[in-house]
Design a protein around this motif. Structure first.
Motif, PDB file in Angstrom:
ATOM      1  N   GLY A  46       2.846   6.516  -5.718  1.00 25.83           N
ATOM      2  CA  GLY A  46       2.382   5.246  -5.810  1.00 25.83           C
ATOM      3  C   GLY A  46       0.983   5.108  -5.988  1.00 25.83           C
ATOM      4  O   GLY A  46       0.291   4.343  -6.294  1.00 25.83           O
ATOM      5  N   ARG A  47       0.123   6.263  -5.192  1.00 25.33           N
ATOM      6  CA  ARG A  47      -1.347   6.338  -5.315  1.00 25.33           C
ATOM      7  C   ARG A  47      -1.781   6.709  -6.732  1.00 25.33           C
ATOM      8  O   ARG A  47      -0.887   7.403  -7.251  1.00 25.33           O
ATOM      9  CB  ARG A  47      -1.854   7.199  -4.157  1.00 25.33           C
ATOM     10  CG  ARG A  47      -1.106   6.657  -2.767  1.00 25.33           C
ATOM     11  CD  ARG A  47      -1.834   7.254  -1.774  1.00 25.33           C
ATOM     12  NE  ARG A  47      -1.085   8.371  -1.127  1.00 25.33           N
ATOM     13  CZ  ARG A  47      -1.633   9.740  -0.827  1.00 25.33           C
ATOM     14  NH1 ARG A  47      -2.864   9.925  -1.043  1.00 25.33           N
ATOM     15  NH2 ARG A  47      -0.818  10.704  -0.391  1.00 25.33           N
ATOM     16  N   VAL A  71       2.631   4.673  -9.408  1.00 28.34           N
ATOM     17  CA  VAL A  71       4.026   4.156  -9.622  1.00 28.34           C
ATOM     18  C   VAL A  71       4.242   4.272 -10.834  1.00 28.34           C
ATOM     19  O   VAL A  71       5.237   3.674 -11.603  1.00 28.34           O
ATOM     20  CB  VAL A  71       4.163   2.879  -9.275  1.00 28.34           C
ATOM     21  CG1 VAL A  71       5.850   2.807  -8.729  1.00 28.34           C
ATOM     22  CG2 VAL A  71       3.426   2.433  -7.920  1.00 28.34           C
ATOM     23  N   GLN A 113      -2.808  -6.127  -2.010  1.00 24.60           N
ATOM     24  CA  GLN A 113      -3.256  -5.027  -1.359  1.00 24.60           C
ATOM     25  C   GLN A 113      -4.560  -4.834  -1.718  1.00 24.60           C
ATOM     26  O   GLN A 113      -5.226  -5.358  -2.777  1.00 24.60           O
ATOM     27  CB  GLN A 113      -2.317  -4.070  -2.075  1.00 24.60           C
ATOM     28  CG  GLN A 113      -0.913  -4.103  -1.765  1.00 24.60           C
ATOM     29  CD  GLN A 113      -0.216  -2.867  -2.208  1.00 24.60           C
ATOM     30  OE1 GLN A 113      -0.504  -1.831  -2.670  1.00 24.60           O
ATOM     31  NE2 GLN A 113       1.080  -2.987  -1.990  1.00 24.60           N
ATOM     32  N   TRP A 117      -6.348  -0.014  -4.808  1.00 25.21           N
ATOM     33  CA  TRP A 117      -5.063   0.305  -5.221  1.00 25.21           C
ATOM     34  C   TRP A 117      -4.439  -0.535  -6.549  1.00 25.21           C
ATOM     35  O   TRP A 117      -3.200  -0.547  -6.725  1.00 25.21           O
ATOM     36  CB  TRP A 117      -4.091  -0.002  -4.043  1.00 25.21           C
ATOM     37  CG  TRP A 117      -4.138   0.949  -2.715  1.00 25.21           C
ATOM     38  CD1 TRP A 117      -5.024   1.811  -2.798  1.00 25.21           C
ATOM     39  CD2 TRP A 117      -3.699   0.622  -1.835  1.00 25.21           C
ATOM     40  NE1 TRP A 117      -4.992   2.254  -1.445  1.00 25.21           N
ATOM     41  CE2 TRP A 117      -4.437   1.852  -0.783  1.00 25.21           C
ATOM     42  CE3 TRP A 117      -2.728  -0.080  -1.025  1.00 25.21           C
ATOM     43  CZ2 TRP A 117      -3.778   1.918   0.657  1.00 25.21           C
ATOM     44  CZ3 TRP A 117      -2.532  -0.133   0.244  1.00 25.21           C
ATOM     45  CH2 TRP A 117      -3.083   0.788   1.239  1.00 25.21           C
ATOM     46  N   LYS A 122      -1.460  -1.892 -12.875  1.00 21.71           N
ATOM     47  CA  LYS A 122      -0.781  -2.044 -11.630  1.00 21.71           C
ATOM     48  C   LYS A 122      -1.499  -3.228 -10.596  1.00 21.71           C
ATOM     49  O   LYS A 122      -2.523  -3.151 -10.405  1.00 21.71           O
ATOM     50  CB  LYS A 122      -0.888  -0.645 -10.985  1.00 21.71           C
ATOM     51  CG  LYS A 122      -0.229  -0.748  -9.478  1.00 21.71           C
ATOM     52  CD  LYS A 122      -0.305   0.815  -8.844  1.00 21.71           C
ATOM     53  CE  LYS A 122       0.101   0.729  -7.618  1.00 21.71           C
ATOM     54  NZ  LYS A 122      -0.469   0.166  -6.399  1.00 21.71           N
ATOM     55  N   SER A 124      -0.578  -5.007  -7.184  1.00 18.04           N
ATOM     56  CA  SER A 124       0.329  -4.737  -5.974  1.00 18.04           C
ATOM     57  C   SER A 124       0.043  -5.634  -4.905  1.00 18.04           C
ATOM     58  O   SER A 124      -1.209  -6.303  -4.563  1.00 18.04           O
ATOM     59  CB  SER A 124       0.220  -3.453  -5.405  1.00 18.04           C
ATOM     60  OG  SER A 124       0.563  -2.582  -6.490  1.00 18.04           O
ATOM     61  N   SER A 154       9.441  -1.479  -2.304  1.00 15.05           N
ATOM     62  CA  SER A 154       9.317  -0.413  -1.592  1.00 15.05           C
ATOM     63  C   SER A 154       9.303  -0.864  -0.184  1.00 15.05           C
ATOM     64  O   SER A 154       8.502  -1.397   0.266  1.00 15.05           O
ATOM     65  CB  SER A 154       8.498   0.622  -2.015  1.00 15.05           C
ATOM     66  OG  SER A 154       8.446   0.927  -3.325  1.00 15.05           O
ATOM     67  N   ASP A 158       6.269  -3.345   0.256  1.00 14.93           N
ATOM     68  CA  ASP A 158       4.970  -2.839  -1.029  1.00 14.93           C
ATOM     69  C   ASP A 158       5.954  -3.759  -2.153  1.00 14.93           C
ATOM     70  O   ASP A 158       6.883  -3.032  -2.626  1.00 14.93           O
ATOM     71  CB  ASP A 158       4.908  -1.466  -1.230  1.00 14.93           C
ATOM     72  CG  ASP A 158       4.370  -0.992   0.028  1.00 14.93           C
ATOM     73  OD1 ASP A 158       3.595  -1.576   0.762  1.00 14.93           O
ATOM     74  OD2 ASP A 158       4.558   0.461   0.212  1.00 14.93           O
ATOM     75  N   ASP A 160       5.080  -3.961  -6.181  1.00 18.77           N
ATOM     76  CA  ASP A 160       4.299  -3.739  -7.415  1.00 18.77           C
ATOM     77  C   ASP A 160       4.741  -4.219  -8.738  1.00 18.77           C
ATOM     78  O   ASP A 160       5.940  -4.386  -8.986  1.00 18.77           O
ATOM     79  CB  ASP A 160       4.542  -2.316  -7.736  1.00 18.77           C
ATOM     80  CG  ASP A 160       4.020  -1.271  -6.423  1.00 18.77           C
ATOM     81  OD1 ASP A 160       2.850  -1.418  -5.740  1.00 18.77           O
ATOM     82  OD2 ASP A 160       4.824  -0.381  -6.082  1.00 18.77           O
ATOM     83  N   ASN A 194      10.293   2.972  -4.639  1.00 18.58           N
ATOM     84  CA  ASN A 194       9.438   3.307  -5.968  1.00 18.58           C
ATOM     85  C   ASN A 194       9.995   4.540  -6.404  1.00 18.58           C
ATOM     86  O   ASN A 194       9.531   5.020  -7.604  1.00 18.58           O
ATOM     87  CB  ASN A 194       8.078   3.111  -5.796  1.00 18.58           C
ATOM     88  CG  ASN A 194       7.295   4.123  -4.832  1.00 18.58           C
ATOM     89  OD1 ASN A 194       8.013   5.227  -4.494  1.00 18.58           O
ATOM     90  ND2 ASN A 194       6.101   4.117  -4.788  1.00 18.58           N
TER      91      ASN A 194
HETATM   92  C1  GLC Z   1       1.676   3.284  -2.746  1.00 16.69           C
HETATM   93  C2  GLC Z   1       0.396   2.557  -3.306  1.00 16.69           C
HETATM   94  C3  GLC Z   1       0.905   1.208  -3.086  1.00 16.69           C
HETATM   95  C4  GLC Z   1       2.499   0.861  -3.637  1.00 16.69           C
HETATM   96  C5  GLC Z   1       3.382   1.659  -2.838  1.00 16.69           C
HETATM   97  C6  GLC Z   1       4.660   1.572  -3.277  1.00 16.69           C
HETATM   98  O1  GLC Z   1       1.610   3.366  -1.233  1.00 16.69           O
HETATM   99  O2  GLC Z   1      -0.755   2.754  -2.725  1.00 16.69           O
HETATM  100  O3  GLC Z   1      -0.068   0.328  -3.970  1.00 16.69           O
HETATM  101  O4  GLC Z   1       2.440  -0.580  -3.491  1.00 16.69           O
HETATM  102  O5  GLC Z   1       2.897   2.919  -3.029  1.00 16.69           O
HETATM  103  O6  GLC Z   1       4.852   1.601  -4.487  1.00 16.69           O
END
Ligand code: GLC
Ligand code: MG
Length: 248
Positions: A46-47, A71, A113, A117, A122, A124, A154, A158, A160, A194
């Motif tokens: 996801g990073r 992601v 977020q 990120w 993307k 988030s 997720s 989280d 996205d 994710n």
């Molecule tokens: C990672 C990302 C974050 C995202 C998460 C779930 O932690 O840094 O932005 O929401 O994955 O996909």
């Protein structure tokens, strides 16, 4: 560019999958070195790329051949760092990250977020305890504004928003095709929401024992639920799939 004669691909998530148990990760890295000639390795996180490379410097993670970041919104070759061509043309239609942020600016229940990120592909948020209905409503709201999105939730937190068709699974499938590796020769491992799309590509899937409930509930002939957690679960799953693989 892979210059070895590989005929398999391992695609793995990092946080909560390869990362989390240092001893097991060292064993995974040893395994990777022994099979480097025939097996390609990609991380799917996801990073973003830079953050993944930083983790590689700080942990025993092995060197991969590619990094699927954000992601599934970016695919970089490693170590060159070059983007695998064509991916952003496949995704990214009817999408505008700025507008997504504008549209959701009135949603006080969603916390943006940290800026680092986010990217043009993307957007988030943190949103706890969202259910399917709520997620569908958010997707519909974007659609009313002409934006086609992929919504990924997720760890019960989280959230996205990505361009339609962008996710870890579709990006990994694009990469496998780019390298000429058929789906049934790809093993994918993960621990949270994710990673769901990684289990839907015809790959051989591994869900590690410490996975979040949203991934644990997936079942099917191509999903292996490991007894071990983190990298030990990934190794267990690889062994399982290699022993049951009929194409060998
Ligand atoms: C990672 C990302 C974050 C995202 C998460 C779930 O932690 O840094 O932005 O929401 O994955 O996909
Ligand atoms: Mg994870």
């Amino acid at each position: 560019m892979i210059e070895r004669d590989v005929d398999r691909l391992i695609v793995s998530d990092l946080d909560g999958t390869l990362l989390g148990d240092d001893k097991a990760l060292q064993r995974f890295t040893g395994w990777r070195e022994r099979h480097r000639d025939t097996v390609a390795l990609a991380f799917a996180s996801g990073r973003f790329y830079g953050s993944v490379v930083q983790s590689m410097q700080q942990t025993a993670l092995p060197e991969p051949d590619a990094i699927v970041g954000g992601v599934g919104t970016e695919i970089h070759d490693y170590p060159s760092g070059q983007e695998i061509p064509g991916w952003h043309e496949e995704i990214g239609q009817n999408w505008d990250a700025e507008r997504v942020r504008d549209i959701f600016s009135s949603h006080s229940e969603m916390e943006l977020q940290p800026e680092k990120w986010h990217s043009d592909y993307k957007v988030s948020y943190f949103l706890e305890d969202a259910d399917r209905e709520q997620l569908d409503a958010l997707k519909d709201e974007l659609k009313e504004h002409g934006i086609e999105s992929e919504v990924i939730y997720s760890s019960n937190r989280d959230l996205d928003f990505l361009p339609a068709r962008a996710n870890k699974g579709s990006a990994a499938a694009y990469l496998a095709k780019h390298w000429g590796i058929p789906a049934e020769r790809v093993i994918a491992s993960g621990d949270s929401g994710n990673d769901h799309t990684l289990m839907e590509q015809g790959f051989r899937g591994i869900v590690v024992a410490n996975a979040q409930p949203e991934l644990k509930k997936i079942t099917g002939p191509h999903i292996y639920h490991a007894q071990n957690g983190y990298a030990a679960g990934v190794l267990e799953g690889i062994e399982y799939w290699w022993n049951t693989d009929e194409s060998d």
